[in-house]
Design an enzyme around this catalytic site. Structure first.
Site, PDB file in Angstrom:
ATOM      1  N   ASP A 190       9.346   2.628  -0.678  1.00  0.00           N
ATOM      2  CA  ASP A 190       8.326   3.319   0.123  1.00  0.00           C
ATOM      3  C   ASP A 190       8.639   3.024   1.598  1.00  0.00           C
ATOM      4  O   ASP A 190       8.249   1.982   2.120  1.00  0.00           O
ATOM      5  CB  ASP A 190       6.925   2.821  -0.272  1.00  0.00           C
ATOM      6  CG  ASP A 190       5.861   3.390   0.641  1.00  0.00           C
ATOM      7  OD1 ASP A 190       4.667   3.117   0.391  1.00  0.00           O
ATOM      8  OD2 ASP A 190       6.209   4.096   1.610  1.00  0.00           O
ATOM      9  N   LYS A 247       4.681   9.322   8.439  1.00  0.00           N
ATOM     10  CA  LYS A 247       4.605   8.802   9.811  1.00  0.00           C
ATOM     11  C   LYS A 247       5.688   9.382  10.736  1.00  0.00           C
ATOM     12  O   LYS A 247       5.613  10.557  11.095  1.00  0.00           O
ATOM     13  CB  LYS A 247       4.609   7.266   9.783  1.00  0.00           C
ATOM     14  CG  LYS A 247       3.410   6.696   8.986  1.00  0.00           C
ATOM     15  CD  LYS A 247       3.381   5.193   8.972  1.00  0.00           C
ATOM     16  CE  LYS A 247       2.414   4.657   7.950  1.00  0.00           C
ATOM     17  NZ  LYS A 247       1.010   4.715   8.389  1.00  0.00           N
ATOM     18  N   TYR A 265       0.860  -1.186   0.000  1.00  0.00           N
ATOM     19  CA  TYR A 265       0.000   0.000   0.000  1.00  0.00           C
ATOM     20  C   TYR A 265       0.890   1.228   0.000  1.00  0.00           C
ATOM     21  O   TYR A 265       1.794   1.340   0.847  1.00  0.00           O
ATOM     22  CB  TYR A 265      -0.888  -0.006   1.245  1.00  0.00           C
ATOM     23  CG  TYR A 265      -1.798   1.192   1.379  1.00  0.00           C
ATOM     24  CD1 TYR A 265      -1.574   2.161   2.353  1.00  0.00           C
ATOM     25  CD2 TYR A 265      -2.907   1.367   0.532  1.00  0.00           C
ATOM     26  CE1 TYR A 265      -2.417   3.258   2.482  1.00  0.00           C
ATOM     27  CE2 TYR A 265      -3.749   2.462   0.658  1.00  0.00           C
ATOM     28  CZ  TYR A 265      -3.504   3.400   1.635  1.00  0.00           C
ATOM     29  OH  TYR A 265      -4.324   4.491   1.755  1.00  0.00           O
TER      30      TYR A 265
HETATM   31  P1  KE4 Z   1      -0.731   8.208   4.406  1.00  0.00           P
HETATM   32  O1  KE4 Z   1      -1.216   8.916   3.146  1.00  0.00           O
HETATM   33  O2  KE4 Z   1      -1.815   7.402   5.085  1.00  0.00           O
HETATM   34  O3  KE4 Z   1      -0.010   9.167   5.356  1.00  0.00           O
HETATM   35  O4  KE4 Z   1       0.405   7.174   3.966  1.00  0.00           O
HETATM   36  C1  KE4 Z   1       0.114   6.233   2.984  1.00  0.00           C
HETATM   37  C2  KE4 Z   1       1.072   5.062   3.142  1.00  0.00           C
HETATM   38  C3  KE4 Z   1       2.097   4.929   2.227  1.00  0.00           C
HETATM   39  N1  KE4 Z   1       2.984   3.913   2.317  1.00  0.00           N
HETATM   40  C4  KE4 Z   1       2.900   2.997   3.321  1.00  0.00           C
HETATM   41  C5  KE4 Z   1       3.913   1.904   3.392  1.00  0.00           C
HETATM   42  C6  KE4 Z   1       1.867   3.099   4.281  1.00  0.00           C
HETATM   43  O5  KE4 Z   1       1.795   2.183   5.273  1.00  0.00           O
HETATM   44  C7  KE4 Z   1       0.940   4.143   4.198  1.00  0.00           C
HETATM   45  C8  KE4 Z   1      -0.200   4.299   5.179  1.00  0.00           C
HETATM   46  N2  KE4 Z   1      -0.335   3.253   6.133  1.00  0.00           N
HETATM   47  C9  KE4 Z   1      -1.690   2.988   6.608  1.00  0.00           C
HETATM   48  C10 KE4 Z   1      -1.615   1.848   7.626  1.00  0.00           C
HETATM   49  N3  KE4 Z   1      -1.276   0.627   7.002  1.00  0.00           N
HETATM   50  C11 KE4 Z   1      -2.314   4.214   7.183  1.00  0.00           C
HETATM   51  C12 KE4 Z   1      -3.548   3.967   8.023  1.00  0.00           C
HETATM   52  C13 KE4 Z   1      -4.780   4.484   7.336  1.00  0.00           C
HETATM   53  O6  KE4 Z   1      -4.946   4.304   6.107  1.00  0.00           O
HETATM   54  O7  KE4 Z   1      -5.601   5.082   8.070  1.00  0.00           O
END
Ligand code: KE4
Length: 426
Positions: A239, A267, A144
């Protein structure tokens, strides 16, 4: 434990916010029941709206690596806020955080701040396309990279939970430029490269995956990936939104000994405030506007309030790198305890772990990619999640997530977690 107020707040939230949440994975769809509404948090503990105290294993999905409401971070934010939060003009603190991040992460000369991991990954792909003049990318099923159209093709995390890997709204045109491979399958990647000769701008990967649960690359796979990218003029994008500043100062590049071409962060780099970033060597980063032709922008990008949280957090991690090993030791301790308990329950399970990332899968086959992760017994996962919650242990409400340990967790908290599992009938 009583969750009446959370349920009542959820009912009200649903009247004004789609699904009652501002990010789908929080809605407990994968595990059932109503989500917990948090009132406040301190250190390793969440205090919900019904007065329950919960040991937290998601740390806001990774950012709060030093624990909630960590003194130096809060102090920095409060002091900065008194002088204004954002100006839409350059400020010194952006350069200070940029300089620190560049000094900690291998293979980057410059960094651009954005407001989320999604923006970081989306911008990194646009930069790769602009730099190489090529359109296609390869991503991996179960990984993701945020909710940008190009990535919602068999994405992990919440997108899988909803069983709609190819989200409506993503056009065929967009999907056509995103090719899908299986994690840990180098031959599959080579076949895609062969079939799309000269068309691939980048391969984007979670170097240690966290969005199908924690999935670790084999050395042969990740080294082979670097090799085929180099041989075929394809940029390798790591990523590191999850792994960056969590696995160590230099993140997954340092841990795996692999040089990526573009890095994405989120994060931890924001210390709990909205910050994402992407970084690379000067040759690539100078393709970005206003220096170069690839456009990317953001009203609140690098705002001093968020920068103050990120700078306080990265400064502490940089000054106290022993935190990373301490977190890894605690995660190993938890792993051994959960393994000891689960082995007595005569059920099929796997525990994957890397650094302070860990996940439990109720399946008898090793979890090495999305297909094997999806074989997990979700009914058992639900019982596990709610059973632990009833004992005051807050785990990610989906099997397609990694746990994130934080530095405020004590071994007594880990023992309480292991003991809670012992009491469950799974
Ligand atoms: P954000 O746009 O949510 O800040 O980041 C996207 C993202 C990109 N790359 C990786 C490896 C990530 O894990 C994420 C976001 N992680 C999720 C949890 N697995 C965020 C939680 C959510 O979607 O509310």
């Amino acid at each position: 434990m009583n969750y009446q107020r959370s349920s009542s707040l959820f009912a009200t939230a649903k009247k004004y916010i789609p699904g009652g949440v501002n990010s789908p994975v929080r809605a407990f769809k994968a595990v059932g029941g109503d989500p917990i509404f948090v009132k406040e948090a301190k250190g390793a503990y969440l205090y919900d709206e019904d007065g329950n105290k919960l040991i937290d294993y998601i740390a806001s999905w990774g950012p709060l690596i030093l624990g909630h409401a960590h003194g130096p971070v809060i102090d920095a934010v409060v002091e900065k806020a008194k002088k204004g939060t954002s100006f839409g003009m350059p400020t010194e603190i952006e350069t200070q955080l940029a300089q620190l991040a560049v000094s900690m992460v291998p293979n980057i000369d410059k960094i651009r701040f954005v407001n989320s991991g999604t923006e970081a990954c989306m911008s990194a792909v646009r930069l790769a396309r602009g730099f190489t003049g090529k359109d296609k990318i390869i991503k991996f099923a179960g990984c993701y990279h945020g909710h940008s159209d190009s990535f919602l093709i068999q994405a992990g995390s919440g997108a899988v939970t909803f069983g709609s890997p190819n989200s409506p709204g993503v056009t065929q045109g967009t999907a056509r430029d995103t090719l899908l491979a299986a994690y840990n399958d180098l031959e599959g990647v080579k076949a895609l490269i062969k079939a799309n000769k000269g068309e691939l701008a980048a391969i984007i990967i979670e170097p240690i995956a966290g969005n199908m649960g924690c999935v670790v690359p084999t050395t042969a796979f990740i080294e082979g990936l670097r090799e085929v990218c180099t041989q075929n003029d394809i940029l390798l994008i790591f990523d590191e939104v999850m792994t960056g500043f969590r696995l160590g100062r230099g993140g997954a590049q340092e841990a795996l000994g692999i040089d990526a071409d573009i890095l994405c962060f989120g994060k931890v780099i924001g210390g709990g405030l909205p910050v994402g970033a992407f970084a690379a060597r000067t040759e690539i980063m100078d393709y970005l506007a206003p220096q170069g032709p690839v456009y990317q922008a953001g009203t609140l990008s690098g705002n001093p309030l968020a920068m103050s949280a990120g700078l306080a957090m990265l400064t502490e991690l940089n000054d106290r790198p022993e935190i990373f090993q301490s977190l890894a030791d605690k995660t190993e301790y938890l792993h051994k305890g959960l393994d000891r308990v689960l082995s007595k329950k005569e059920i099929a399970y796997q525990i994957n772990r890397y650094g302070s990332m860990i996940s439990v899968h109720f399946t008898d086959s090793p979890v090495t990619d999305f297909t094997s992760s999806a074989k997990g017994n979700n009914e058992r996962f639900k019982a596990y999640f709610h059973g632990m919650l009833a004992k005051g242990i807050y785990l990610p409400p989906s099997a397609f997530e990694s746990y994130f340990l934080n530095d405020a967790l004590r071994y007594a908290d880990l023992d309480e977690t292991i003991k809670a599992l012992e009491s469950l009938n799974l």
